[in-house]
Design a protein around this motif. Structure first.
Motif, PDB file in Angstrom:
ATOM      1  N   VAL A   1      36.834  33.795  43.538  1.00  0.00           N
ATOM      2  CA  VAL A   1      38.181  33.360  43.150  1.00  0.00           C
ATOM      3  C   VAL A   1      38.275  33.188  41.639  1.00  0.00           C
ATOM      4  CG1 VAL A   1      39.852  31.478  43.341  1.00  0.00           C
ATOM      5  CG2 VAL A   1      38.667  32.300  45.374  1.00  0.00           C
ATOM      6  N   VAL A   2      37.238  32.617  41.017  1.00  0.00           N
ATOM      7  CA  VAL A   2      37.268  32.389  39.581  1.00  0.00           C
ATOM      8  C   VAL A   2      37.210  33.704  38.805  1.00  0.00           C
ATOM      9  CG1 VAL A   2      35.957  31.401  37.650  1.00  0.00           C
ATOM     10  CG2 VAL A   2      36.316  30.073  39.727  1.00  0.00           C
ATOM     11  N   CYS A   3      36.406  34.646  39.276  1.00  0.00           N
ATOM     12  CA  CYS A   3      36.224  35.899  38.535  1.00  0.00           C
ATOM     13  C   CYS A   3      37.280  36.948  38.867  1.00  0.00           C
ATOM     14  CB  CYS A   3      34.838  36.482  38.824  1.00  0.00           C
ATOM     15  SG  CYS A   3      33.467  35.431  38.335  1.00  0.00           S
ATOM     16  N   ARG A   4      37.968  36.794  39.986  1.00  0.00           N
ATOM     17  CA  ARG A   4      38.821  37.871  40.479  1.00  0.00           C
ATOM     18  C   ARG A   4      40.040  38.107  39.607  1.00  0.00           C
ATOM     19  NH1 ARG A   4      41.713  41.313  41.257  1.00  0.00           N
ATOM     20  NH2 ARG A   4      42.493  42.279  43.166  1.00  0.00           N
ATOM     21  N   ARG A   5      40.706  37.070  39.187  1.00  0.00           N
ATOM     22  CA  ARG A   5      42.002  37.237  38.522  1.00  0.00           C
ATOM     23  C   ARG A   5      42.087  36.359  37.285  1.00  0.00           C
ATOM     24  NH1 ARG A   5      46.956  39.049  40.073  1.00  0.00           N
ATOM     25  NH2 ARG A   5      46.239  39.350  42.202  1.00  0.00           N
ATOM     26  N   GLY A   6      42.603  36.940  36.199  1.00  0.00           N
ATOM     27  CA  GLY A   6      42.878  36.185  34.989  1.00  0.00           C
ATOM     28  C   GLY A   6      44.362  35.891  34.879  1.00  0.00           C
ATOM     29  N   ARG A   7      44.842  35.795  33.656  1.00  0.00           N
ATOM     30  CA  ARG A   7      46.245  35.482  33.413  1.00  0.00           C
ATOM     31  C   ARG A   7      47.111  36.718  33.585  1.00  0.00           C
ATOM     32  NH1 ARG A   7      48.151  31.267  30.714  1.00  0.00           N
ATOM     33  NH2 ARG A   7      49.548  32.547  29.467  1.00  0.00           N
ATOM     34  N   SER A   8      48.318  36.512  34.041  1.00  0.00           N
ATOM     35  CA  SER A   8      49.314  37.575  34.148  1.00  0.00           C
ATOM     36  C   SER A   8      50.460  37.207  33.220  1.00  0.00           C
ATOM     37  CB  SER A   8      49.799  37.714  35.594  1.00  0.00           C
ATOM     38  OG  SER A   8      50.768  38.736  35.699  1.00  0.00           O
ATOM     39  N   GLU A   9      50.578  37.920  32.092  1.00  0.00           N
ATOM     40  CA  GLU A   9      51.498  37.522  31.040  1.00  0.00           C
ATOM     41  C   GLU A   9      52.632  38.513  30.807  1.00  0.00           C
ATOM     42  OE1 GLU A   9      48.854  37.274  27.797  1.00  0.00           O
ATOM     43  OE2 GLU A   9      47.905  35.406  28.451  1.00  0.00           O
ATOM     44  N   ARG A  10      52.457  39.746  31.198  1.00  0.00           N
ATOM     45  CA  ARG A  10      53.453  40.748  30.829  1.00  0.00           C
ATOM     46  C   ARG A  10      54.753  40.578  31.588  1.00  0.00           C
ATOM     47  NH1 ARG A  10      49.131  45.727  31.071  1.00  0.00           N
ATOM     48  NH2 ARG A  10      47.696  44.868  29.530  1.00  0.00           N
ATOM     49  N   ARG A  11      54.692  39.905  32.718  1.00  0.00           N
ATOM     50  CA  ARG A  11      55.900  39.584  33.479  1.00  0.00           C
ATOM     51  C   ARG A  11      55.778  38.168  34.015  1.00  0.00           C
ATOM     52  NH1 ARG A  11      54.829  44.937  34.793  1.00  0.00           N
ATOM     53  NH2 ARG A  11      56.553  46.390  34.469  1.00  0.00           N
ATOM     54  N   LEU A  12      56.894  37.579  34.344  1.00  0.00           N
ATOM     55  CA  LEU A  12      56.868  36.271  34.983  1.00  0.00           C
ATOM     56  C   LEU A  12      56.275  36.409  36.378  1.00  0.00           C
ATOM     57  CD1 LEU A  12      60.149  34.337  34.171  1.00  0.00           C
ATOM     58  CD2 LEU A  12      57.815  33.693  33.659  1.00  0.00           C
ATOM     59  N   ASP A  13      55.108  35.844  36.583  1.00  0.00           N
ATOM     60  CA  ASP A  13      54.411  35.954  37.860  1.00  0.00           C
ATOM     61  C   ASP A  13      54.750  34.731  38.696  1.00  0.00           C
ATOM     62  OD1 ASP A  13      52.786  36.528  39.940  1.00  0.00           O
ATOM     63  OD2 ASP A  13      50.958  36.792  38.766  1.00  0.00           O
ATOM     64  N   ASN A  14      55.658  34.902  39.651  1.00  0.00           N
ATOM     65  CA  ASN A  14      56.123  33.778  40.457  1.00  0.00           C
ATOM     66  C   ASN A  14      55.345  33.601  41.755  1.00  0.00           C
ATOM     67  OD1 ASN A  14      58.321  33.006  38.736  1.00  0.00           O
ATOM     68  ND2 ASN A  14      59.371  34.852  39.405  1.00  0.00           N
TER      69      ASN A  14
END
Length: 853
Positions: free
Chosen positions: A361-374
């Motif tokens: 879970v920690v390594c799988r996904r970072g930040r999503s910044e290019r769009r509003l991730d709701n």
């Protein structure tokens, strides 16, 4: 030739939006008026005006010579009620979160950037495990296992009587004592989850005012696509399209974004005035699309914080479960009893599986910044902490099962292994992070970046050191309290064994580290003294006094030389971090090789070494315990005293600017509220009044102001000027966070904003120059401003003027002068009519260039 027609004055109003710096201030002080009214916002963050200016837009004739003043107060976001003092415990988590944002600038290296983010998140996870292990050490090992199992220790503490092995009660069995004591670290983990969830609902749930975009399914640890260059105007060797194509392009250009361009002799594109970039269909500019702080989802990290909160909560529960079950599992394997060893192995296997899931879970996904991730990962958020808690309950039941004849002796099994594994893991991760940072820096070196790109690993090492000091401090103080007159681990008059040997070794290196720091401290002191001596004739020449006062001159020179120490901070951080890494590795090796505390490990090596080892151990134990007590005392005082709480708030103002991208238990990011607030106010006011706006930011407020300008659409940015003073944008943020405030990003901001001016002083230890140079267009910096304004007594200043340093920039006449100049530049010019079809023109519609910049 007839004289040129002067540009008309703007019929619309002008607004100055003031943003205060660290520590906060009242709206009355910012507006220099005791009568203020809240225009919009709430008790946490709001915009205020003078009472007389509430209806200023309806009476523009009153404000022909001055702008309407508004004050944005955000200090309650970081220094509100007394409970904020408890955030001191979260200091290591805040520091490791800063390391995430300190990566070097990189282009076209998405895998390396993602690996950098993964390594920082893993170090952050180790800090959560370390904090939980410290709670387990105090509650399970020192109290329930060691003290309650020794009659000499438990008899002196009545509150441990029902756990004492001598009384033979139901709780006297070691496993049951451990199961009961596990409530303490489990409650700590639950409290961290509650605080993170509460602040997550209050901060990360504040959606920025931006266009709705589809959710982004991919994690975004990497950079955004390269920004499209601003379309150059036709040069001598380039023709403008004629006919319908030219007419369509002319009509498509925004009428309120004038821009003129030219081509230099060397072929590079040069821009004048506000260097307006192209507008995207959503109102943003392609010139800023490559800047991370301008992305729609940068200040909205709700999804990642929720995922990390679930993972760290599960990791905490799993750590407690491992500490409870390990002793029972070892006893079942060593002695035939009523509990089958298979059950212990199944629990250990479940714990290992839970650890794998947490790491995924920690390594799988970072930040999503290019769009509003709701989106929210409901399965992870809901099931992972609950499953870990259920496993903890199962481990407690397994440990509490009746095992007649089981007694506790020595230290808790597995406790030393856990601390050693965490320390080794943190060291390895920091070294890998340093390697990735060097790789990124060498691919895109920037001379102003601190420590040649190693700022992030150095700060990550400091976070680990802070975690170790807090962990060791708690364990050492509790052990000394329970142990009576003896020293933990020394075996002389000791009632209990004490904390793990590694913690004693880590405490012993603290005096060595402090001794090593005396050398760079002395060097910096000598350099500052010599610099002050060299500055004395410069100060006398600057003020031109016929009869200078030596004491006055020395004081001004000393303040200037001391302010320059800020630029030496990276070297000090590098020395401390490097020494901490090597001394920490030596502590791990020494504890592993000897299995004894330093005072016993060097027995027989000679009187001198024996005395040095014992002195280092006792001094380090005292220092680490004293540091922890000071920490607690500061938190207690801040909880009761508003002024002390304000001082702690200054620390959070600097440390919690960035979103929680690495550690979910860090103090929340106030900029996720403040930046959308400022951007929304600027967009709403300019769109409603069509007026001009100067956003004026001091210190940390200048960083918020620049970040808000990055978030503006192009049409709003064309009516906004930026005035910064005492600003750390380049001096601190540009050097420590080059991927977000580096030279390229600041050049892009200067090209996109209508106009920008920065004021700075040589006596300011925080603010400094922006350092953009002439190639970026009109000059940004003005300074150094004279400080003090006058040297001695004058008819206008009959009393000695103070050296202001970082404060009261608005008291300088230059401030009003530059603000008026910015408002003048914002005045619109007459729209230029379209050229006849087929002619060669050099500018898009919008008027002639404003050579003033």
């Amino acid at each position: 030739m007839p004289p040129p027609t002067p540009a008309p004055r703007s019929p619309g109003p002008a607004l100055e939006l003031l943003v205060h710096g660290v520590g906060g201030t009242t709206p009355q002080d910012m507006l220099t008026d005791p009568r203020t009214v809240r225009v919009t916002g709430d008790t946490t963050a709001a915009i205020y005006r003078r009472s007389a200016d509430v209806d200023a837009e309806q009476h523009p004739e009153r404000y022909r010579d001055k702008p309407i003043a508004e004050a944005y107060c955000w200090s309650n976001l970081t220094s509100g009620n007394g409970s904020r003092a408890l955030w001191l415990v979260l200091l290591p988590f805040m520091v490791i979160n800063l390391a995430h944002w300190m990566r070097p600038t990189a282009r076209r290296r998405p895998r390396a950037i993602r690996l950098y983010g993964v390594l920082v998140r893993l170090i952050a996870l180790s800090l959560t495990v370390l904090l939980t292990a410290a709670a387990c050490e105090v509650a399970l090992d020192l109290t329930a296992w060691q003290c309650a199992g020794v009659a000499a220790c438990s008899d002196k503490r009545s509150w441990l009587g029902f756990l004492s092995a001598e009384q033979g009660g139901w709780w006297s069995q070691p496993g049951r004592r451990l199961a009961l004591a596990a409530l303490v670290p489990a409650a700590l983990v639950g409290l961290l989850w509650f605080l993170s969830n509460r602040t997550w609902s209050a901060y990360e749930s504040q959606r920025p005012l931006t266009e709705t975009d589809p959710d982004d399914d991919e994690g975004d640890d990497g950079p955004a696509p390269a920004a499209e260059p601003v379309r150059p105007a036709p040069g001598p060797d380039r023709k403008v399209p004629s006919g319908p194509r030219r007419l369509a392009r002319t009509l498509a250009a925004p009428a309120d974004i004038p821009s003129t361009s030219s081509t230099r002799d060397d072929g590079r594109h040069a821009e004048s005035t506000h260097h307006a970039p192209q507008a995207t269909p959503f109102g943003r500019t392609t010139g800023l699309s490559g800047q991370a702080l301008g992305r729609p989802g940068f200040w909205y990290g709700r999804r990642l914080v929720a995922r990390l909160r679930a993972a760290h909560t599960a990791a905490g529960f799993l750590t407690v479960a491992a500490a409870v079950s390990e002793a029972a599992a070892r006893h079942d394997r060593a002695v035939a009893g009523p509990v089958a060893p298979l059950l212990g192995r199944l629990i250990e296997g479940a714990l290992a599986l839970g650890l794998v899931v947490v790491l995924w879970v920690v390594c799988r996904r970072g930040r999503s910044e290019r769009r509003l991730d709701n989106r929210l990962d409901r399965a992870v958020i809901s099931w992972l902490p609950g499953a870990a808690l259920a496993l903890l309950v199962l481990a407690a039941v397994h440990a509490a099962w009746s095992r007649p004849g089981w007694t506790s002796s020595g230290r808790l099994p597995g406790d030393t292994t856990l601390f050693r594994a965490v320390s080794v893991t943190e060291g390895v991760l920091v070294v890998l992070l340093a390697a990735i940072s060097l790789y990124l820096y060498r691919r895109c070196p920037e001379p102003r970046t601190v420590l040649r790109g190693l700022g992030g690993p150095a700060v990550a090492m400091l976070a680990c050191a802070l975690g170790g000091v807090m962990t060791g401090g708690v364990a050492q103080r509790v052990a000394d309290w329970l142990d009576g007159p003896g020293s933990p681990g020394m075996g002389r008059s000791a009632l209990i064994e004490g904390p793990p040997v590694l913690l004693s070794w880590q405490a012993s290196v603290i005096p060595v580290l402090l001794a090593l720091l005396l050398v760079p401290g002395a060097v910096l002191g000598l350099r500052t003294w010599l610099a002050a001596r060299r500055l004395e004739p410069v100060v006398d020449a600057e003020y031109g006094e016929r009869f200078p006062d030596p004491s006055r001159t020395k004081r001004i020179a000393r303040i200037r030389a001391t302010a320059a120490l800020t630029d030496a901070a990276p070297r000090v951080v590098g020395i401390v971090s490097g020494a901490t890494l090597f001394l920490g590795a030596g502590a791990v090796a020494g504890s592993w090789a000897t299995g004894e505390v330093p005072g016993l490990a060097l027995d027989g090596s000679g009187p001198f070494l024996e005395s040095v080892a014992e002195a280092a151990q006792s001094t380090g134990s005292w220092l680490i315990g004293f540091g922890f007590l000071v920490f607690v005392a500061c938190g207690r005082r801040a909880y009761r005293d508003a002024s002390a709480r304000r001082t702690i708030g200054i620390l959070w103002d600097v440390g919690t600017f960035w979103p929680r991208a690495a550690h979910p238990f860090a103090p929340p990011c106030y900029a996720e509220r403040a930046v959308p607030d400022l951007a929304s106010r600027m967009s709403g006011w300019t769109g409603r009044t069509r007026g001009r706006l100067v956003i004026s930011g001091h210190s940390q407020g200048s960083v918020l102001a620049a970040s808000a300008v990055w978030q503006l659409p192009a049409r709003t940015r064309s009516r906004v000027a930026l005035l910064t003073y005492g600003s750390p944008i380049e001096r601190l943020y540009g050097r420590w966070f080059p991927a977000y405030f580096g030279a390229g990003q600041l050049h892009g901001l200067h090209r996109s904003v209508h106009c920008w001016r920065n004021l700075w002083r040589a006596t300011d230890p925080i603010g400094g120059e922006i350092r953009l140079g002439e190639e970026s267009g009109p000059e940004v910096d003005r300074g150094p401003l004279r400080d003090p304004l006058v040297y001695g007594r004058t008819p206008e200043h009959p009393l000695p003027e103070p050296v202001l340093g970082h404060s009261d920039y608005q008291a300088d006449p230059v401030f009003a002068e530059e603000r008026a100049a910015l408002l003048e530049r914002l005045d619109p010019v007459l729209p230029q009519q379209a050229e006849p079809v087929g002619e060669d023109v050099r500018a898009v519609p919008g008027g002639p260039p404003d050579t003033a910049g």
